[in-house]
Design a protein around this motif. Structure first.
Motif, mmCIF file in Angstrom:
data_model
loop_
_atom_site.group_PDB
_atom_site.id
_atom_site.type_symbol
_atom_site.label_atom_id
_atom_site.label_comp_id
_atom_site.label_asym_id
_atom_site.label_seq_id
_atom_site.Cartn_x
_atom_site.Cartn_y
_atom_site.Cartn_z
ATOM 1 N N VAL A 1 -4.862 -3.060 5.643
ATOM 2 C CA VAL A 1 -5.617 -1.961 5.021
ATOM 3 C C VAL A 1 -7.116 -2.206 5.138
ATOM 4 O O VAL A 1 -7.893 -1.758 4.294
ATOM 5 C CB VAL A 1 -5.206 -1.768 3.541
ATOM 6 N N GLY A 2 -7.539 -2.899 6.182
ATOM 7 C CA GLY A 2 -8.957 -3.147 6.393
ATOM 8 C C GLY A 2 -9.724 -1.886 6.737
ATOM 9 O O GLY A 2 -9.160 -0.867 7.126
ATOM 10 N N GLU A 3 -11.052 -1.951 6.568
ATOM 11 C CA GLU A 3 -11.965 -0.852 6.897
ATOM 12 C C GLU A 3 -11.588 0.434 6.174
ATOM 13 O O GLU A 3 -11.450 1.498 6.776
ATOM 14 C CB GLU A 3 -12.023 -0.644 8.417
ATOM 15 N N ASN A 4 -11.412 0.326 4.861
ATOM 16 C CA ASN A 4 -11.236 1.475 3.982
ATOM 17 C C ASN A 4 -12.308 1.421 2.903
ATOM 18 O O ASN A 4 -13.373 0.830 3.125
ATOM 19 C CB ASN A 4 -9.822 1.476 3.389
ATOM 20 N N GLN A 5 -12.034 2.002 1.748
ATOM 21 C CA GLN A 5 -13.018 2.002 0.656
ATOM 22 C C GLN A 5 -12.373 1.502 -0.637
ATOM 23 O O GLN A 5 -12.652 1.993 -1.719
ATOM 24 C CB GLN A 5 -13.571 3.423 0.481
ATOM 25 N N ILE A 6 -11.502 0.521 -0.500
ATOM 26 C CA ILE A 6 -10.740 0.005 -1.638
ATOM 27 C C ILE A 6 -11.637 -0.868 -2.514
ATOM 28 O O ILE A 6 -12.306 -1.784 -2.018
ATOM 29 C CB ILE A 6 -9.518 -0.792 -1.142
ATOM 30 N N GLU A 7 -11.631 -0.601 -3.800
ATOM 31 C CA GLU A 7 -12.497 -1.322 -4.734
ATOM 32 C C GLU A 7 -11.733 -2.273 -5.641
ATOM 33 O O GLU A 7 -12.304 -3.257 -6.118
ATOM 34 C CB GLU A 7 -13.289 -0.331 -5.593
ATOM 35 N N VAL A 8 -10.448 -1.972 -5.876
ATOM 36 C CA VAL A 8 -9.701 -2.756 -6.865
ATOM 37 C C VAL A 8 -8.376 -3.211 -6.273
ATOM 38 O O VAL A 8 -7.673 -2.445 -5.610
ATOM 39 C CB VAL A 8 -9.432 -1.926 -8.143
ATOM 40 N N LEU A 9 -8.029 -4.453 -6.536
ATOM 41 C CA LEU A 9 -6.720 -5.017 -6.204
ATOM 42 C C LEU A 9 -6.138 -5.588 -7.491
ATOM 43 O O LEU A 9 -6.680 -6.525 -8.061
ATOM 44 C CB LEU A 9 -6.866 -6.122 -5.151
ATOM 45 N N SER A 10 -5.035 -4.978 -7.969
ATOM 46 C CA SER A 10 -4.477 -5.373 -9.260
ATOM 47 C C SER A 10 -3.100 -5.993 -9.096
ATOM 48 O O SER A 10 -2.496 -5.964 -8.015
ATOM 49 C CB SER A 10 -4.382 -4.159 -10.194
ATOM 50 N N ALA A 11 -2.597 -6.529 -10.218
ATOM 51 C CA ALA A 11 -1.275 -7.151 -10.213
ATOM 52 C C ALA A 11 -0.191 -6.146 -9.867
ATOM 53 O O ALA A 11 0.814 -6.488 -9.236
ATOM 54 C CB ALA A 11 -0.997 -7.791 -11.569
ATOM 55 N N GLU A 12 -0.370 -4.884 -10.251
ATOM 56 C CA GLU A 12 0.627 -3.851 -9.956
ATOM 57 C C GLU A 12 0.783 -3.636 -8.458
ATOM 58 O O GLU A 12 1.851 -3.273 -7.981
ATOM 59 C CB GLU A 12 0.225 -2.530 -10.629
ATOM 60 N N LEU B 1 -1.837 -10.222 4.691
ATOM 61 C CA LEU B 1 -2.529 -9.206 3.900
ATOM 62 C C LEU B 1 -3.953 -9.119 4.422
ATOM 63 O O LEU B 1 -4.743 -10.063 4.295
ATOM 64 C CB LEU B 1 -2.520 -9.560 2.412
ATOM 65 N N GLU B 2 -4.287 -7.997 5.040
ATOM 66 C CA GLU B 2 -5.596 -7.816 5.657
ATOM 67 C C GLU B 2 -6.378 -6.772 4.876
ATOM 68 O O GLU B 2 -5.994 -5.598 4.807
ATOM 69 C CB GLU B 2 -5.404 -7.395 7.115
ATOM 70 N N ASP C 1 -7.050 -11.993 4.757
ATOM 71 C CA ASP C 1 -8.352 -11.665 5.343
ATOM 72 C C ASP C 1 -9.154 -10.827 4.358
ATOM 73 O O ASP C 1 -8.835 -9.666 4.101
ATOM 74 C CB ASP C 1 -8.152 -10.905 6.659
ATOM 75 N N LEU C 2 -10.218 -11.428 3.809
ATOM 76 C CA LEU C 2 -11.089 -10.763 2.837
ATOM 77 C C LEU C 2 -12.503 -10.615 3.373
ATOM 78 O O LEU C 2 -13.453 -10.428 2.606
ATOM 79 C CB LEU C 2 -11.111 -11.564 1.534
ATOM 80 N N THR C 3 -12.663 -10.667 4.672
ATOM 81 C CA THR C 3 -13.982 -10.620 5.314
ATOM 82 C C THR C 3 -14.748 -9.357 4.905
ATOM 83 O O THR C 3 -14.173 -8.271 4.798
ATOM 84 C CB THR C 3 -13.815 -10.644 6.845
#
Length: 658
Positions: A327-338, A349-350, A373-375
């Protein structure tokens, strides 16, 4: 020129004629003769053309079922019909046509290969038993790739036995309606052309398994696309599609679907009916959301959503088999436990080039994660729990404003960074020996229990301690919490801890790999909710019959043990989906018992002592992955093994005595 002179005497019954001075056939007669025997004809890269500039048109037309013929001495040739093409009638047009024709056309005897009497037969040549033209094989595979075709002749209908038609890398702007007559076609490759639409007749190909339409100019697809019910592979990437027909719901056999590089703003919820889909690529579209119905695609293993407009990561409650999420090169701001709690099988997990500011401690739920990958995000600190991911081999962090980790530490590589994070786990933990002070010689990982992992992640972790026993304090720390995952790997355990039975009401994943176990105790056999058991790299020679009580077990890893026979108890666990038994000494398997295990999809028997592979194993059609390399049997040969599971099963099935 010699070839041109010979061409002037062609027989009128040969399906087309040439005048003196015309170029010889673009397809050598030797190829045609060979094709009549093999049923396969490869004309790739021969500079063939067939389109509106072919106004001389003696070798197959693009618009009508017949073949245009020239009368003796008549140099006025009616122009062929071609969808979307105008006849070239002017002198300049005829001159251009002649220039094009010099590069070669698709001869009519290609389309009529199974209809016309061979040219040799008219010359009263003697035929050997193998060359008798009346016993010719119908053409089943035709390759016209990498030519200059602008359209295909309607005479393609004269090849109804075709199973493979490859015309990729041409200049096609349309597909003839006659394509609908190829009722046996299984693979159609029309990629890298200039198609703007797909004819409705193509949807009549009910046997089609592979359809490759990538790199064209398609704007929409026929509503009847769902009639291609046998499709297993569909590539529509690099087109201009803005919508997908709802009839995609009927493509229930599809395994791979590529929609990358289009203009899709949404995905139809109907594609959730693709229960067998393993790979879905939606890279570089205009997607802002993902339909929640997608979660029901339980077989999905690879999902590519890169280069879209996603603002959050979708929740995938049923993606238990998902191995790669891009899911790289998007506009994702939050990564949660859900987002993470249902992705237990994730290996990759990219998330590069998004707007993430932090990672949750629940990242440790991804126990099988190998690449993260969290670049180029906005992450300023990392959770120390990240250090507890046992399989992580690559952690990419470049381009983040990290403040809590020194630059020199980041440059030491993934393993050193994870080791550093583990050493920093201090909060919400309690000492193993509360009465004993922690000295400078005590490693933090040896002296503390991760209470956070127990309470929030439901993980009981005590691995890589080189311990002969699991301390009681570890089990005491569980208290009333429900633990679902137990990891006691990489120790020196001689037996399974008896207190593991206390977790029987909740535990479903147990890892006892890399220990010194020589037997399985009955305590393990009462963990009735167990779905995943890893006991690789031990000293096991057998499994207790009581293990058949594990009625929910799906995956068992027995690699690198000392089994000499296939454990019979495994045949009686019908829920098993994966059996990993490589690097043992197994000498035989029972194919009749394997066939009864209708959920078994993966069987790894590499590097054992199999002297023969029973042909009846070919009837185990549910096997998607069968690994047999490294055994001393002579058949199947290595060349067949290299072709993959489907080829191996087909070979074995062909050897079953009738």
């Amino acid at each position: 020129m010699a070839a041109a002179r010979r061409g002037g005497g062609g027989d009128s019954r040969a399906g087309f004629r040439r005048d003196a001075g015309e170029p010889g056939p673009a397809v050598p007669q030797g190829l045609i003769r060979a094709a009549r025997k093999s049923g396969q004809l490869n004309l790739a890269g021969r500079d063939l053309s067939e389109g509106e500039s072919d106004s001389l048109g003696l070798r197959g037309r693009c618009g009508g079922p017949g073949v245009s013929r020239r009368r003796e001495g008549d140099r006025r040739i009616p122009p062929p019909l071609c969808a979307g093409a105008r006849p070239c009638l002017s002198p300049r047009g005829r001159h251009a046509a002649w220039s094009t024709r010099l590069s070669g056309l698709v001869p009519a005897n290609v389309w009529r290969i199974n209809l016309d009497i061979p040219e040799e037969a008219h010359q009263n040549l003697s035929f050997g038993a193998a060359d008798r033209w009346w016993e010719q094989t119908d053409l089943t595979k035709l390759i016209l790739a990498s030519n200059k075709l602008q359209c295909l002749s309607e005479d393609v209908r004269l090849l109804p036995a075709l199973t493979v038609l490859d015309v990729h890398d041409n200049q096609l702007t349309s597909i003839p309606s006659a394509i609908g007559f190829l009722e046996n076609l299984q693979k159609l490759n029309v990629s890298h052309n200039k198609l703007k639409n797909v004819p409705e007749e193509l949807t009549q190909l009910s046997q089609l398994k592979s359809l490759l339409l990538q790199h064209n100019e398609l704007i929409h697809l026929p509503d009847g696309f769902g009639q291609l019910i046998s499709l297993e592979e569909l590539d529509l990437s690099n087109n201009q599609l803005a919508t997908i027909p709802s009839s995609f719901a009927f493509l229930t056999r599809l395994v791979r679907l590529n929609l990358a590089h289009n203009q899709l703003r949404s995905l139809p919820a109907e594609i959730s009916a693709m229960k067998r889909l393993k790979q879905l690529d939606c890279t570089k579209n205009q997607l802002e959301t993902i339909p929640s119905e997608l979660a029901s695609m339980a077989s999905l293993e690879q999902l590519y959503l890169r280069k879209n407009k996603l603002q959050y990561l979708p929740e995938f409650p049923s993606f238990k088999l998902l191995k790669e999420l891009h899911v790289g090169e998007n506009q994702i701001e939050v990564l949660s436990a859900e987002h993470l709690k249902h992705l237990s099988s994730l290996c990759v997990l990219e998330l590069r080039d998004n707007k993430l500011k932090s990672l949750p401690d629940e990242i440790t739920l991804l126990q099988g994660l190998e690449r993260l990958d969290l670049t180029n995000n906005d992450i300023s600190s990392l959770p120390c729990a990240l250090g507890n991911l046992p399989q992580l081999k690559l952690l990419a962090l470049e381009g983040n404003p990290l403040r809590t980790i020194r630059r020199d530490m980041l440059q030491k590589g993934t393993q050193e960074l994870l080791k550093y994070l583990r050493s920093k786990i201090q909060d919400d933990t309690t000492s193993l020996n509360e009465g004993s002070p922690v000295t400078a010689m005590t490693l933090p990982s040896e002296s503390r229990i991760n209470i956070h992992a127990i309470t929030a992640l439901k993980v009981l972790e005590y691995s890589e301690k080189r311990a002969a026993v699991i301390p009681d304090e570890i089990f005491n720390a569980v208290g009333s919490n429900s633990v679902t995952t137990v990891n006691f790997s990489k120790n020196q355990l001689n037996e399974i801890p008896k207190r593991i039975v206390e977790l029987k009401e909740s535990v479903c994943d147990v890892n006892l790999g890399f220990n010194k176990l020589s037997s399985i105790s009955l305590e393990l056999c009462v963990l009735h909710k167990l779905t995943h058991l890893d006991i690789r790299n031990n000293f096991l020679t057998s499994l207790p019959e009581e293990m058949e009580a594990l009625i929910r077990l799906q995956i068992i890893n027995l690699c690198f043990n000392r089994f000499k026979i296939f454990p019979n108890v495994l045949y009686r666990i019908p829920t098993l989906e994966t059996i990993l038994l490589s690097n043992n000494q197994v000498g035989s398997i029972d194919p009749l018992q394997i066939r009864k295990m209708d959920k078994l999809g993966t069987l790894d028997l590499q590097n054992n002592d199999l002297l023969q592979v029973p042909p009846e194993l070919g009837n185990c059609i549910n096997l998607r992955t069968l690994l047999l390399e490294g055994n001393p049997f002579r058949t199947p040969r290595a060349a067949i093994l290299a072709k993959g599971t489907a080829a191996v099963l087909e070979y074995l099935k062909s050897r079953i005595p009738t």
